[in-house]
Structure formats: structure tokens, C-alpha cells
Scaffold this motif. Sequence first.
Motif, mmCIF file in Angstrom:
data_model
loop_
_atom_site.group_PDB
_atom_site.id
_atom_site.type_symbol
_atom_site.label_atom_id
_atom_site.label_comp_id
_atom_site.label_asym_id
_atom_site.label_seq_id
_atom_site.Cartn_x
_atom_site.Cartn_y
_atom_site.Cartn_z
ATOM 1 N N SER A 299 0.827 -1.206 0.000
ATOM 2 C CA SER A 299 0.000 0.000 0.000
ATOM 3 C C SER A 299 0.860 1.254 0.000
ATOM 4 O O SER A 299 0.592 2.216 -0.745
ATOM 5 C CB SER A 299 -0.924 0.001 1.229
ATOM 6 N N VAL A 300 1.918 1.245 0.806
ATOM 7 C CA VAL A 300 2.817 2.406 0.868
ATOM 8 C C VAL A 300 3.556 2.573 -0.460
ATOM 9 O O VAL A 300 3.693 3.688 -0.978
ATOM 10 C CB VAL A 300 3.816 2.241 2.028
ATOM 11 N N VAL A 301 4.010 1.450 -1.039
ATOM 12 C CA VAL A 301 4.762 1.509 -2.295
ATOM 13 C C VAL A 301 3.869 1.999 -3.438
ATOM 14 O O VAL A 301 4.287 2.815 -4.270
ATOM 15 C CB VAL A 301 5.360 0.135 -2.625
ATOM 16 N N TYR A 302 2.619 1.521 -3.496
ATOM 17 C CA TYR A 302 1.691 1.973 -4.534
ATOM 18 C C TYR A 302 1.382 3.464 -4.397
ATOM 19 O O TYR A 302 1.211 4.169 -5.394
ATOM 20 C CB TYR A 302 0.397 1.170 -4.463
ATOM 21 N N LEU A 303 1.291 3.924 -3.164
ATOM 22 C CA LEU A 303 1.058 5.347 -2.932
ATOM 23 C C LEU A 303 2.224 6.165 -3.489
ATOM 24 O O LEU A 303 2.024 7.189 -4.169
ATOM 25 C CB LEU A 303 0.900 5.610 -1.438
ATOM 26 N N ALA A 304 3.442 5.708 -3.247
ATOM 27 C CA ALA A 304 4.627 6.393 -3.768
ATOM 28 C C ALA A 304 4.662 6.335 -5.296
ATOM 29 O O ALA A 304 5.027 7.314 -5.969
ATOM 30 C CB ALA A 304 5.894 5.761 -3.188
ATOM 31 N N ALA A 305 4.277 5.190 -5.870
ATOM 32 C CA ALA A 305 4.274 5.045 -7.327
ATOM 33 C C ALA A 305 3.287 6.009 -7.976
ATOM 34 O O ALA A 305 3.588 6.631 -9.005
ATOM 35 C CB ALA A 305 3.923 3.607 -7.698
ATOM 36 N N SER A 306 2.105 6.157 -7.386
ATOM 37 C CA SER A 306 1.101 7.071 -7.928
ATOM 38 C C SER A 306 1.574 8.518 -7.851
ATOM 39 O O SER A 306 1.370 9.306 -8.783
ATOM 40 C CB SER A 306 -0.218 6.908 -7.159
ATOM 41 N N PHE A 307 2.206 8.856 -6.733
ATOM 42 C CA PHE A 307 2.746 10.207 -6.568
ATOM 43 C C PHE A 307 3.796 10.499 -7.637
ATOM 44 O O PHE A 307 3.790 11.572 -8.271
ATOM 45 C CB PHE A 307 3.362 10.352 -5.169
ATOM 46 N N CYS A 308 4.698 9.538 -7.874
ATOM 47 C CA CYS A 308 5.741 9.714 -8.885
ATOM 48 C C CYS A 308 5.142 9.825 -10.287
ATOM 49 O O CYS A 308 5.550 10.686 -11.082
ATOM 50 C CB CYS A 308 6.726 8.551 -8.826
ATOM 51 N N TYR A 309 4.180 8.962 -10.596
ATOM 52 C CA TYR A 309 3.591 8.960 -11.932
ATOM 53 C C TYR A 309 2.932 10.298 -12.232
ATOM 54 O O TYR A 309 3.066 10.837 -13.340
ATOM 55 C CB TYR A 309 2.568 7.832 -12.033
ATOM 56 N N TYR A 310 2.215 10.833 -11.231
ATOM 57 C CA TYR A 310 1.544 12.118 -11.426
ATOM 58 C C TYR A 310 2.571 13.229 -11.676
ATOM 59 O O TYR A 310 2.434 14.023 -12.613
ATOM 60 C CB TYR A 310 0.700 12.448 -10.199
#
Length: 329
Positions: A299-310
Motif C-alpha cells: 500500500s505504501v509503495v503503490y502510494l509512492a508510485a502514484s505520486f511519482c507517476y503524477y
Amino acid sequence: ALTIGLGTLGMAWSRATWSLILFKAIYGFAFAFQSVTIAPFLMENSTPKERAHLFGVNFASHTFATMIGNFGSGLIADALIEPCGALLSYRVTLTIFAVGVMAAAFFYSFIKDQQSACGPSGKEAIIKGLSEAISLKEARQLVVYNLLIGFGAGMVVPFFNVFLSQKLNATAREVGLILAVSQIITGLASLAAPIMVVKMGKIKSVVTSQLCSIPFLLMIALPPNVSVVSISFFIRNALMNMVNPITSNLSMEIVPERMRTRVSSFTRMANEGARSLSAIVAGVLMEHVSLEAPYFVTSVVYLAASFCYYNFFIRFDHQENGEEGQPAV
């Protein structure tokens, strides 16, 4: 396709740990070749107008086929356990899969090769091409995003059937049914991805869908109830995977044509490499902490991935292109 089938047969009938690992490596090696070429192939054989729909249909057809395989494998394995024993039932099921994959080679043979647009070959050309891909900012950003997504997925995706069977005592048939229904929902959801793009833009669609999946990922880990876990898994899987056609399409649009296959290989390598590492980490966590621990890390890693993608790619939503699908480079 033939080598994937060979690797699967080897895994199914291995009698030693070393041979199981060897054939799994052969399987992964061949699968990597297939995976890297899909997005560039679709990109080069479609027009900008039809491209988003082509990526969506390709993903949906693959998803529905996976659904049939998940459901069928659970039925076959369960049906053969009593007369044949658990080990032989799984071996027969994997053998059926291997035959199906190898049959795909027959259909591949109908695809006519076109003149390659990759330029000259040879050692120097390969090194130059890799250097160009690494120097491209968009390629580096795609690698970072895929590292994060791969690491998160490797923590939970390979172990979901283990989670169901060990925590919730689900049978092979129940696991197969759950995975099959999940694929149906994901396939249907992926067909709605082009509509999301029209309404929200590509980047916002991806980020919104991935962020919405995180609460359902946590719900898989929390309640010890197969119904709640199954529903949460359905929704999480659909939200997280329905945007795969969008990310695949975008990754090919934002890089020059001559670099598409190289960038595809880099991003795939990052994703699969991260999955391999995180699968080891997840195994340690499940053994020494709890079966649920990998879900919280993911969950934490996906949150970071979404932040980076945006932050990496939101500019492509803001750009006004004269024609949809033109590379924004």
C-alpha cells in the motif's frame, strides 16, 4: 511460446529443487522476450485514432483468457486430487497449460515480419541504443515508476492463492473461481479505460484508479472472511489493472519510435526485477511477521508510485496535441 511451454513442462515434472528453479528460469527468460515486444508491436501496427482501443482490447482479451485458465485449472486440479493425488493433479494441470501456450506458436506463424525500424544491428549499435534510452528523461522516469509498481505487486500478487488457502482455508477450486471472477471484472473494467481517458486524461485516470485501489488492498489483509476478502480483491484488481492499457500506450507515445523496444525492455526489466526482489522480501515477512504484512508494505509503495507517476507525466495531460496519440517528445 515453445520455450515457455518447455519451461512449464520442466517445472511440472521436476523432482529436485535445482531443476525446478532451472526450468522456472527458462520460463521467465522466454516470457520476458514475449512481454517486451507486445507494446511496440501494437504501437507499430495501429494508427493514433485506434491505438487506445487496440491496447484496451488486447488487455481485455488476455484478461478473459486468463480468467478461463484460472477457473479451469482450479476445476481440473480439484477433480484430479482424489483419483490421482495432489502432486499429480497439479502436474497434469500445468501440462495442459504448457500445451496451450505451445499451441500459440502456430498462430504466431501467421504474422508476417515487416521491415524493422530499429536501425542497424551489431554490438556498437546495441550499446549506442542502450545509451540513448538511458539518457532519455522519460525513460528513466518510466523505469522508476515500474520499479515501484513491480516491487509492490511482487509482495502480494504471487502469494494471493497462498493467502487464501492458509488464512481462509480456501480450496483450489475456490481459489480458481475467485481469480477467474476477478479477471472477468478486470477485463470489463479495462474496456472502460478509453472513456476515463476522454473524461479525465491519461495521467489522472491512472493515478485516480491506483489510489482508489489502495483501501481495498488493505481490506484484503484485515478481515478474516473469504467473502469480504474476495469482493475487496475483485475491486482492487480491477482498479489497479484496468489502466494497464493506458500506461502501456503512454510509455510508447512519449518516446521516439526508434527507442520503443529498448524502453519497453528497460521498463519490463525494472518491473520484473523488482517483483523478484520483493517476492523474497514478502516470503520473509510472511514467515517471520504475518501473512498480512506484505499488504501494508505494498500500500505504501503503490502510494509512492502514484505520486511519482503524477509528478513525472502530468504535463502530458496538460499539453494540447494537434492529434491524439502523437509522441510528446
